[in-house]
Scaffold this active site. Structure first.
Site, mmCIF file in Angstrom:
data_model
loop_
_atom_site.group_PDB
_atom_site.id
_atom_site.type_symbol
_atom_site.label_atom_id
_atom_site.label_comp_id
_atom_site.label_asym_id
_atom_site.label_seq_id
_atom_site.Cartn_x
_atom_site.Cartn_y
_atom_site.Cartn_z
ATOM 1 N N ILE A 184 5.683 -4.450 9.991
ATOM 2 C CA ILE A 184 5.838 -4.004 8.602
ATOM 3 C C ILE A 184 5.470 -2.534 8.635
ATOM 4 O O ILE A 184 4.313 -2.171 8.824
ATOM 5 C CB ILE A 184 4.975 -4.835 7.645
ATOM 6 C CG1 ILE A 184 5.494 -6.279 7.620
ATOM 7 C CG2 ILE A 184 4.982 -4.236 6.241
ATOM 8 C CD1 ILE A 184 4.700 -7.241 6.761
ATOM 9 N N THR A 196 0.829 -1.205 0.000
ATOM 10 C CA THR A 196 0.000 0.000 0.000
ATOM 11 C C THR A 196 0.863 1.254 0.000
ATOM 12 O O THR A 196 0.604 2.197 -0.753
ATOM 13 C CB THR A 196 -0.907 0.009 1.246
ATOM 14 O OG1 THR A 196 -1.684 -1.186 1.267
ATOM 15 C CG2 THR A 196 -1.819 1.210 1.248
ATOM 16 N N LYS A 209 0.214 -9.817 8.565
ATOM 17 C CA LYS A 209 0.385 -8.410 8.907
ATOM 18 C C LYS A 209 -0.953 -7.933 9.437
ATOM 19 O O LYS A 209 -1.932 -7.867 8.698
ATOM 20 C CB LYS A 209 0.806 -7.596 7.685
ATOM 21 C CG LYS A 209 0.919 -6.097 7.956
ATOM 22 C CD LYS A 209 1.229 -5.316 6.695
ATOM 23 C CE LYS A 209 1.237 -3.812 6.981
ATOM 24 N NZ LYS A 209 1.475 -3.011 5.756
ATOM 25 N N TYR A 250 -2.517 -10.266 4.936
ATOM 26 C CA TYR A 250 -2.532 -8.848 5.299
ATOM 27 C C TYR A 250 -3.974 -8.431 5.500
ATOM 28 O O TYR A 250 -4.765 -8.415 4.555
ATOM 29 C CB TYR A 250 -1.861 -8.037 4.193
ATOM 30 C CG TYR A 250 -1.851 -6.531 4.374
ATOM 31 C CD1 TYR A 250 -2.058 -5.924 5.607
ATOM 32 C CD2 TYR A 250 -1.613 -5.705 3.281
ATOM 33 C CE1 TYR A 250 -2.041 -4.553 5.753
ATOM 34 C CE2 TYR A 250 -1.581 -4.324 3.407
ATOM 35 C CZ TYR A 250 -1.802 -3.753 4.648
ATOM 36 O OH TYR A 250 -1.778 -2.388 4.775
ATOM 37 N N ARG A 272 -9.185 -0.211 4.983
ATOM 38 C CA ARG A 272 -9.012 0.020 3.553
ATOM 39 C C ARG A 272 -9.841 -0.941 2.709
ATOM 40 O O ARG A 272 -10.304 -0.582 1.628
ATOM 41 C CB ARG A 272 -7.530 -0.130 3.165
ATOM 42 C CG ARG A 272 -6.658 1.037 3.565
ATOM 43 C CD ARG A 272 -5.242 0.849 3.037
ATOM 44 N NE ARG A 272 -4.362 1.943 3.404
ATOM 45 C CZ ARG A 272 -4.148 3.038 2.669
ATOM 46 N NH1 ARG A 272 -4.766 3.192 1.517
ATOM 47 N NH2 ARG A 272 -3.316 3.973 3.074
ATOM 48 N N TYR A 276 -13.128 -4.224 -2.191
ATOM 49 C CA TYR A 276 -14.262 -3.767 -2.998
ATOM 50 C C TYR A 276 -15.283 -4.864 -3.262
ATOM 51 O O TYR A 276 -16.388 -4.808 -2.731
ATOM 52 C CB TYR A 276 -13.824 -3.110 -4.321
ATOM 53 C CG TYR A 276 -15.008 -2.461 -5.010
ATOM 54 C CD1 TYR A 276 -15.592 -1.327 -4.461
ATOM 55 C CD2 TYR A 276 -15.588 -3.010 -6.146
ATOM 56 C CE1 TYR A 276 -16.718 -0.753 -5.042
ATOM 57 C CE2 TYR A 276 -16.705 -2.432 -6.747
ATOM 58 C CZ TYR A 276 -17.262 -1.311 -6.185
ATOM 59 O OH TYR A 276 -18.374 -0.755 -6.757
#
Length: 301
Positions: free
Chosen positions: A212, A53, A170, A142, A147, A116
Site C-alpha cells: 500500500i 494517512t 498493512k 494497519y 504514528r 493517542y
C-alpha cells in the site's frame, strides 16, 4: 459474528495506491480526485486506498470522509478494488464509518490501530473484532507505531487472524524480523502488504501480497512492476527497480508524509490544493531534493 465468508480471499495483489486527497480552500476537489483515480488505473495501480494517512483523513470532516469514499467507489466503478480507510481511536465511530463504506460499495476496509488514547493488546482484539463483526466486507489491519504509538504483537495477530473478515495487514513497522514472526505464526490466514515503499521486495520475499504505496501516486507503473516482476519470478528485476527508485522513495519521506508526495503531485501538474494544517509546505532544501529525484526518473522536465 455476521455471516461468515466461505474462505478468506486476498483483497488485491500488487501495488495499491495510498491516494492523496486534492483540496480546495473550502473542501475536496472531486474533479481532480477523479482525474488522479483515472490516471492511477491507467498506470497499472492494482487498488485505490482512499482516506488513509496519505489522504489526510485526520483533517477531513466526517462529511468529507464519507463523500470521498462514496466518490472513489463510484469513480472506480468496479475496475479495481477500493479500500476505505475507516479506522479511528474511537471504536463506535470506526464502526459507523465502516458500515457506511460497506453501504456505498467499498471492497474492503483499512483499519489503523487506535492512536493517542492507545490500548492494550486485549483492547486491540476487542476493537478490531467489534468492527469486523459489524460488516460483511474484508478488513485490513494497519500497524504504524511511529504514528500511533501502538504495535500489534504476534500473538494478537494470531487471535485476530481467526476472524473470517480480518484478512490482511498493512505492515508499516519497518521491522522485518517482526514480519517474519508474523508470517511464521499465521501463515496465509493474513495477507501482508508492505506499508513502506523501501521494503516492497523484502516483504514480498517473506510471502507478502504487495504494497500500500505512497510512491504509486507519482510512479504507479513502476510500483506495480516491482510487484508484478516479483510475482512472475523476475526477482532480480524487481530488486533492480526497488534499488533504482531508492532516491525518490527517500525524497518522498524526507518530511512527514504526505507533505512531499502532495508537493510532488503538484509538480507533476495535479491541482492538489493546500496541505491542511498542521502540515506545512516543504522546506526549500527538501523541495530541491524532491525535484532532483523526480528529474532523475524523468517525471519532471
Amino acid at each position: 459474528m455476521k455471516g461468515e465468508l466461505a474462505m478468506k480471499k486476498t483483497v488485491f495483489r500488487g501495488a495499491g495506491v495510498a491516494i492523496i486527497t486534492p483540496f480546495t480552500e473550502t473542501g475536496v476537489n472531486y474533479p481532480e480526485l477523479g482525474r488522479i483515480i483515472d490516471d492511477q488505473i491507467a498506470g497499472g495501480t492494482d487498488a485505490i486506498i482512499i482516506t488513509g494517512t496519505t489522504g489526510e483523513s485526520a483533517t477531513m470532516t466526517d462529511a468529507e470522509h464519507r463523500e470521498a469514499i462514496r466518490f472513489a467507489v463510484e469513480k472506480v466503478a468496479g475496475r479495481i478494488p477500493v479500500v476505505a480507510g475507516t479506522g479511528s481511536n474511537e471504536t463506535s465511530y470506526a464502526i459507523e464509518l465502516s458500515k457506511y463504506a460497506e453501504q456505498v460499495g467499498a471492497d474492503a476496509l483499512l483499519l489503523v490501530t487506535p492512536y493517542y488514547n492507545k490500548c492494550t493488546q486485549n483492547g486491540l482484539i476487542a476493537h478490531y473484532t467489534a468492527i469486523a463483526d459489524s460488516v460483511n466486507i474484508p478488513a485490513i489491519l494497519y500497524t504504524v507505531p511511529s504514528r500511533t504509538g501502538v504495535s500489534i504483537k504476534t500473538e494478537t495477530y494470531v487471535a485476530l487472524a481467526r476472524h473470517p473478515r480480518i484478512v490482511a495487514v498493512k505492515e508499516a513497522s519497518g521491522d522485518l524480523s517482526a514480519i517474519l514472526r508474523l508470517r511464521a505464526a499465521v501463515g496465509d490466514e493474513l495477507a501482508v502488504y508492505s506499508g513502506n515503499d523501501d521494503q516492497i521486495v523484502p516483504i514480498l520475499s517473506l510471502g507478502g501480497a504487495g504494497v500500500i504505496s505512497v510512491l504509486s501516486n507519482v510512479a504507479p507503473k513502476v510500483t506495480h512492476d516491482i510487484c508484478q516482476n516479483y510475482f512472475d519470478g523476475n526477482v532480480a528485476e524487481a530488486a533492480r527497480l526497488q534499488i533504482a527508485y531508492a532516491d525518490l522513495i527517500d525524497a518522498l519521506f524526507c518530511e512527514v508524509n504526505p507533505i512531499p508526495v502532495k508537493t510532488a503531485m503538484r509538480r507533476l501538474g495535479y491541482e492538489t490544493g493546500p496541505l491542511r494544517m498542521p502540515l506545512s509546505e516543504m522546506e526549500p532544501a527538501h523541495a530541491a531534493q524532491l525535484d532532483a529525484a523526480l528529474r532523475t526518473h524523468g517525471l519532471l522536465k
